[in-house]
Each structure stands twice: as C-alpha cells, then as structure tokens.
Design a protein around this motif. Sequence first.
Motif, PDB file in Angstrom:
ATOM      1  N   PHE A 150      58.438   5.593  53.335  1.00  0.00           N
ATOM      2  CA  PHE A 150      57.301   4.745  53.007  1.00  0.00           C
ATOM      3  C   PHE A 150      56.199   5.043  54.010  1.00  0.00           C
ATOM      4  O   PHE A 150      56.427   5.705  55.034  1.00  0.00           O
ATOM      5  N   THR A 151      55.001   4.554  53.724  1.00  0.00           N
ATOM      6  CA  THR A 151      53.867   4.804  54.612  1.00  0.00           C
ATOM      7  C   THR A 151      52.884   3.647  54.563  1.00  0.00           C
ATOM      8  O   THR A 151      52.753   2.965  53.533  1.00  0.00           O
ATOM      9  N   THR A 152      52.223   3.435  55.660  1.00  0.00           N
ATOM     10  CA  THR A 152      51.063   2.552  55.688  1.00  0.00           C
ATOM     11  C   THR A 152      49.885   3.289  55.059  1.00  0.00           C
ATOM     12  O   THR A 152      49.715   4.487  55.273  1.00  0.00           O
ATOM     13  N   ALA A 153      49.095   2.599  54.276  1.00  0.00           N
ATOM     14  CA  ALA A 153      47.886   3.201  53.720  1.00  0.00           C
ATOM     15  C   ALA A 153      46.807   3.241  54.796  1.00  0.00           C
ATOM     16  O   ALA A 153      46.378   2.194  55.289  1.00  0.00           O
ATOM     17  N   GLY A 154      46.399   4.441  55.179  1.00  0.00           N
ATOM     18  CA  GLY A 154      45.283   4.579  56.100  1.00  0.00           C
ATOM     19  C   GLY A 154      43.965   4.485  55.362  1.00  0.00           C
ATOM     20  O   GLY A 154      43.926   4.401  54.133  1.00  0.00           O
ATOM     21  N   ASN A 155      42.863   4.523  56.089  1.00  0.00           N
ATOM     22  CA  ASN A 155      41.561   4.479  55.434  1.00  0.00           C
ATOM     23  C   ASN A 155      41.353   5.658  54.497  1.00  0.00           C
ATOM     24  O   ASN A 155      40.770   5.528  53.417  1.00  0.00           O
ATOM     25  N   HIS A 156      41.874   6.843  54.866  1.00  0.00           N
ATOM     26  CA  HIS A 156      41.640   8.019  54.035  1.00  0.00           C
ATOM     27  C   HIS A 156      42.505   8.052  52.780  1.00  0.00           C
ATOM     28  O   HIS A 156      42.201   8.816  51.854  1.00  0.00           O
ATOM     29  N   GLU A 157      43.553   7.259  52.715  1.00  0.00           N
ATOM     30  CA  GLU A 157      44.301   7.174  51.454  1.00  0.00           C
ATOM     31  C   GLU A 157      43.444   6.589  50.338  1.00  0.00           C
ATOM     32  O   GLU A 157      43.741   6.758  49.157  1.00  0.00           O
ATOM     33  N   PHE A 158      42.356   5.910  50.701  1.00  0.00           N
ATOM     34  CA  PHE A 158      41.467   5.301  49.710  1.00  0.00           C
ATOM     35  C   PHE A 158      40.203   6.132  49.477  1.00  0.00           C
ATOM     36  O   PHE A 158      39.250   5.641  48.867  1.00  0.00           O
ATOM     37  N   ASP A 159      40.166   7.364  49.942  1.00  0.00           N
ATOM     38  CA  ASP A 159      38.931   8.134  49.876  1.00  0.00           C
ATOM     39  C   ASP A 159      38.397   8.313  48.460  1.00  0.00           C
ATOM     40  O   ASP A 159      37.184   8.448  48.273  1.00  0.00           O
ATOM     41  N   LYS A 160      39.255   8.344  47.474  1.00  0.00           N
ATOM     42  CA  LYS A 160      38.759   8.530  46.100  1.00  0.00           C
ATOM     43  C   LYS A 160      38.668   7.194  45.375  1.00  0.00           C
ATOM     44  O   LYS A 160      37.616   6.846  44.856  1.00  0.00           O
ATOM     45  N   PHE A 197      57.900   8.119  47.814  1.00  0.00           N
ATOM     46  CA  PHE A 197      57.805   7.048  48.795  1.00  0.00           C
ATOM     47  C   PHE A 197      56.695   6.092  48.376  1.00  0.00           C
ATOM     48  O   PHE A 197      55.936   6.378  47.444  1.00  0.00           O
ATOM     49  N   THR A 198      56.601   4.968  49.051  1.00  0.00           N
ATOM     50  CA  THR A 198      55.644   3.931  48.674  1.00  0.00           C
ATOM     51  C   THR A 198      54.579   3.755  49.750  1.00  0.00           C
ATOM     52  O   THR A 198      54.805   4.020  50.928  1.00  0.00           O
ATOM     53  N   HIS A 199      53.396   3.290  49.326  1.00  0.00           N
ATOM     54  CA  HIS A 199      52.285   2.983  50.224  1.00  0.00           C
ATOM     55  C   HIS A 199      52.148   1.467  50.339  1.00  0.00           C
ATOM     56  O   HIS A 199      52.349   0.743  49.360  1.00  0.00           O
ATOM     57  N   HIS A 200      51.756   1.006  51.536  1.00  0.00           N
ATOM     58  CA  HIS A 200      51.713  -0.431  51.799  1.00  0.00           C
ATOM     59  C   HIS A 200      50.484  -0.792  52.621  1.00  0.00           C
ATOM     60  O   HIS A 200      50.009  -0.001  53.437  1.00  0.00           O
ATOM     61  N   SER A 201      50.001  -2.004  52.426  1.00  0.00           N
ATOM     62  CA  SER A 201      48.979  -2.583  53.308  1.00  0.00           C
ATOM     63  C   SER A 201      48.912  -4.080  53.066  1.00  0.00           C
ATOM     64  O   SER A 201      48.830  -4.535  51.924  1.00  0.00           O
ATOM     65  N   ALA A 202      48.931  -4.832  54.161  1.00  0.00           N
ATOM     66  CA  ALA A 202      48.880  -6.291  54.065  1.00  0.00           C
ATOM     67  C   ALA A 202      47.472  -6.844  54.098  1.00  0.00           C
ATOM     68  O   ALA A 202      47.288  -8.049  53.869  1.00  0.00           O
ATOM     69  N   ASN A 203      46.482  -6.020  54.408  1.00  0.00           N
ATOM     70  CA  ASN A 203      45.133  -6.577  54.571  1.00  0.00           C
ATOM     71  C   ASN A 203      44.076  -5.841  53.765  1.00  0.00           C
ATOM     72  O   ASN A 203      42.889  -5.929  54.069  1.00  0.00           O
TER      73      ASN A 203
END
Length: 669
Positions: A150-160, A197-203
């Motif tokens: 699994f991974t935390t979603a960083g800022n660049h995971e949202f680039d698109k 794997f899965t991406h995650h973010s609580a905020n």
Amino acid sequence: MRRAEPAPGPHRAPGSPRRAAGTGRRTFLTALGALGTTVATGVPGYASDHARDARGAIEYADVQLLSITDLHGCLAMAPGANAVVHGNGGRTYTVGGAAYLAAHLERLRDGRANSVFFSAGDSFSGWEFDAAVFADEPTIEALNLMGLEFTTAGNHEFDKSPAMLTRHMERGEPFPVAGRDTSFTDSAGRRFHGADFTHHSANVHWRDGGADILPASNVRYVTGPGGERIPVGFIHLTACGSEASSTAYLPSVTTSDALAAADRHAALLKQRGVNAIVLSLHDGAAAGTDFNSGQDPWGPAYDLALRASPDIDAIVTGHWHSRFTMMLPDPAGLPRPFVQAGCYGQLINEISLRLDPRTGAVVRELTVATNHPNTRTDIAPDPGMQRLVDYWNVQATARAATVIGRQSGAFTRTRNPAGESTMGNLVADWARWAGSRPTDPDCTANRHPNVPAELALVATAPRVGQTVIAGDLPYDAASDGAVRFVSAWRAVGYGDPVLSAWVTGRQLHDVLEQQWTRRADGTLQFAPLAVSGNVRYTFDPAGAVGSRVAPEDVLVDGVPLDPDRRYRLAAPAYTFLGADGYPALGGFQEPFTHQRDFESFIGFVRQAGVLAPAATDRVSLRASGALRSDPGTVTDPVPPLLPDGTPMSRPEAAIRTADRPPGVPVAPC
C-alpha cells in the motif's frame, strides 16, 4: 511478500507494552550484530539500550516495516548527483535503480515473517522519460513486482486528476485512449491492469461535500509468537495544500489539517482495538545530510511529529527528498521513530517493532530504525526487475523516435527587441488551444464549467521560476521537417497543467506591466510574456516601470482591452499562481484544469499536422525620441544545478525556483 513463520521458541511472560524495564539485559545477539549479517551498510537507531537486544526478544511479535518514498518513476537509477548519498559517519554510497532496490528488499525480508512494505508517496509522476511517456505505468508494474502492499498518496499522485489515480493507476481503466495515452503493453506482454496495491490519504477530500477521496487508513495483521493475530494500523496523510500546487491544481479537491486528521484516525483505530499505529506522512522535514542520523530537524513533518497523538508509534515521512533517521519523543515523552528515506530509490527505511501479543501494543523501548542505502556494487540486480527496466527503456527509445507531425520552418527562442520569438508564439498558441479543449469526461479535477479560453499568455523568460519552454524545435531538412515525439516532449513542459480562468481586463493590463521590474542594482529587467495570435499590443520603452502599456494599445481580436470586462485566459497553472513572478493574475475566478503540458503539447502537434512559424508581429515598440529609451534586459532562467554540477530535472527545478515556496498552500488548511 510474506515470509514463512519461524519455528516457535520458548515463550516468556511479556513485559509492559510501553516500557522495557522487564526485558533486562539479555545475552542474545544484538540488533546491530544481527543486521550486520544481512545488510552491512545500515546503522540502526535505537529507542533505548534495550533495543540492542530486541532481536532475541522472542516473547514479542517481531514486525518489520520497510518503506521507500518519492521514487518518481526513477527505475534505471537515481538521476545525477542524487545517485550519491552520505551516511554512517560520512561514508559515500552510489545508489539507485529498481533492480537493485528489489534485490535489497529480498535480502532485508529474508527470515522476517511479519514484513510489511509500503511507500510514503510520490511513487510516480512526470520525472523520468522512460516512465512518464507511458503514463507512469512502468512504475506501477515495478512496484507490483516488488510486492508493494500500500502507499500514501503524495501530492504528485494527483498530478492529473483523482480519477486518473483511482480508476486508471489502481484499476487499470483506459484514460482516455488505450495504447496512445495509457494502457500500454507491459514487460510481460499484458495490457496494464493497474496497481496490486492501494493508495490512501486521510486528509484529501472532495471540496463539495467533504467526502474522502481515498481510504484514510488500513490495517495489516501480523502473527505473534504464540500464533496470535495482531493488528497494525497505518494512517496516511498528504501534504496540506497539494490541491493548490502548480503541478496538481485541483479545484474539486481540498486538504484538511494534517495533525487533526492524524489524531482523529489514531483514536478511531484505538476504538477498533488497534494498539500498534504507524503514521505515513507525505510531508517534509530536513535533519542534516547523514542518512542514518538526524541533526537540527525542522519542517512541517517535524512540527507534526512532536505534537501528534502518543498512540502513534512510528512516523514515516516524505515529500522533501530528505534522508534521516532519528527517535523523537511523543507528547507523553516516549520515543518513536521519525524517518525519511530520501528519493529516487536511494534508500530503504526499516523500522523493527516489538509488539506485546497480549495487548497488541508496541514496546517502544525495543524499537529500531535504520536507513539502508540501495547500493549497486555489493549486490546483484534482481533479474526479473532488470528485464522490466530494460524492456521499458527499449519501448521509450522507440516511442521517442515516433513522428507525430511536421513543421515547415524552425521555431527558436531567439527574440526580437520586443521580446518576441517564433517558439514563444508557438507555445502561446498551444496554450490557447489547450485552454479551449472540450471537457474530458474522465477528469474529476474540476468543479467549474469549462469555458473556452479567449486568449493565452506564456512566460518565456520569467523574473523568477522557470519557463514552460524548454528548447527549440529546429527544422530538420533531411526528414522533411518531421517532428519526433521526443523533440516535442522535451521542448515544452515541466509537468504543469494549463488552466483557463476568468480575469479582468485590468489584470491583463497589469500582468503586461509586470514584465518590467527594477533590480536591486537599478537595472531594468524585462521578463517577456508571449501572447496568442489573436492579441496585439504596443509598449513604450521610454515609459516608467508600471506605465509602459496603455490599455487602448492592447487589442484582443482587434478590440481594445476593456479594463472592466472579464476575459477567459489560458496560461500554465504556474503563472496563474504567481510562481514565475507575475502576481497580477491572483484572484482569478472559476479555474478549469486542462491536460498537463507534456501530454498536451504532444496532442497539439498531432492535431496541427504541420506547424508553420508565425510572424513575430504581435508585440511592437512605440517609436520614441526619448534619450533614455530602454526595453530592458532579458535573463533566461537557468535550472539549478545538483551538487555534481548537472542540471536539476525540469519538474524539480520548476518547484524549487518558484516564487511561492513548495508546499505552501494558497489558503490555510
């Protein structure tokens, strides 16, 4: 990858879940000695002297946390000077490469039944050509092969857009055209199927309604010495303000306070009976240059680490591309690891936890944290991963040579006295085209209507920051003006979307005036803006700074600029946000995020068929008899250098030299 359960040893009554006073000083192998048999380059950091004996504390559950961060698709090796790191008292290591990373992971996992491998974010997005031109699918395939869980979603995971992450990168849905934009054939001959794997973010939340975009936390179960099934919880946070960065401008998204989210989800996990909790935080800190120590820490992640709930037992960070390992006290005064594993596959962080099988809580004093360099000289590359890297290198080379259009003449950045160039005009016309494209039904970044742009501005030599124009497009007579994929890709872009938004005529006038500023030494700097082909304007080279352009001398579609009218403008998000030194556009309204510059310019060339250089007659100088006429001095931005003297990658250079510091939100979270 999970390892076989070890043979059970004699079971001792466990001590306090938070104290190691009952563990005593044992005579079994120390953690340092044990690690030395497998990975000789990492130096552990201990929560206490008791942790040196933790390897033999068989009455506890032994849990290994392995993590990386900010890989950014660097599969072949870490770029430039990033391939060298310093640690262990000043020793130097050459590092990087997915094939070596996979081999080191295999060695670290060996014999560890309870091993969990995850990332603290920014695994992919637009940094390396081999991965970026295939929509970062090679990176996902490599992480799948490594067994990332699994991974935390960083800022660049949202680039698109959020949908690109959830629908394509996770589920493998084409986005939008298979074989052209996404969904390429992988190294095993299969079409891209998405992450295992899965991406995650609580905020990270939808702005309208506030719902979470990704799961906030997850739980992994480990096995205790008596066969107990013990939960370990992971909370994930993304850097506050990520939705308002130039590389991922997302009007539909918002981020909430990281500390509040961490504390809230720690309490929720505790309510579920999870007593071992790890925070994976894609936000940054710095703490010196030695990757296995920490000195003078500072940064938002450090501030959070000192304040976050004492129910959190370890904090793994990313985002700042820093390298450190240390133990910090939580608000209750108990030690917990605070770590960051660099970037580009430089390091693997390992945290060894001991869990009390009765309560599932971490025995903090037995915690060990180590950063292991991803060395290339003392281990053989993993053959399967090496085949994957080689495959994508071959595919990228072939795609680079693909002809996507033609040009009838050369496009260069050579400027006339008015600051105009054929390359600048081409890119301004592309920006207007990009800002007028129909809405992509698969894009979930926006919340306002897509109103086509009326005009466009592009900074060709900004006062600060970087320009979206990276190079010329010379005419190749031998190929009859063929434009190859790699030429277009490398000519325009630094991983930034084009925005269209409403601005006033007064803002347009003011941004044209902001092309001229006085330096500290009194010299006049000219930071020219290219304008789309339907714009003409004249400036007075003898005028005072701030009074060089008259509104009536600016024509949009042949009509003088109206300061009180709204205009739909297209420009890189970088420019709208003031990152390149033109603050007049602040307060723009109803923004709409279009495609990123790399991909968008490729689409522009494909649709145009033949690119013809336009006359450089969009900007003119007013004739003046003044003796002190001065158009100003143009200074082209130079990408900052890495320590070895090589230029920094364009995406990273754009972030680091922006007028607004990276990670600073437009508004407080």
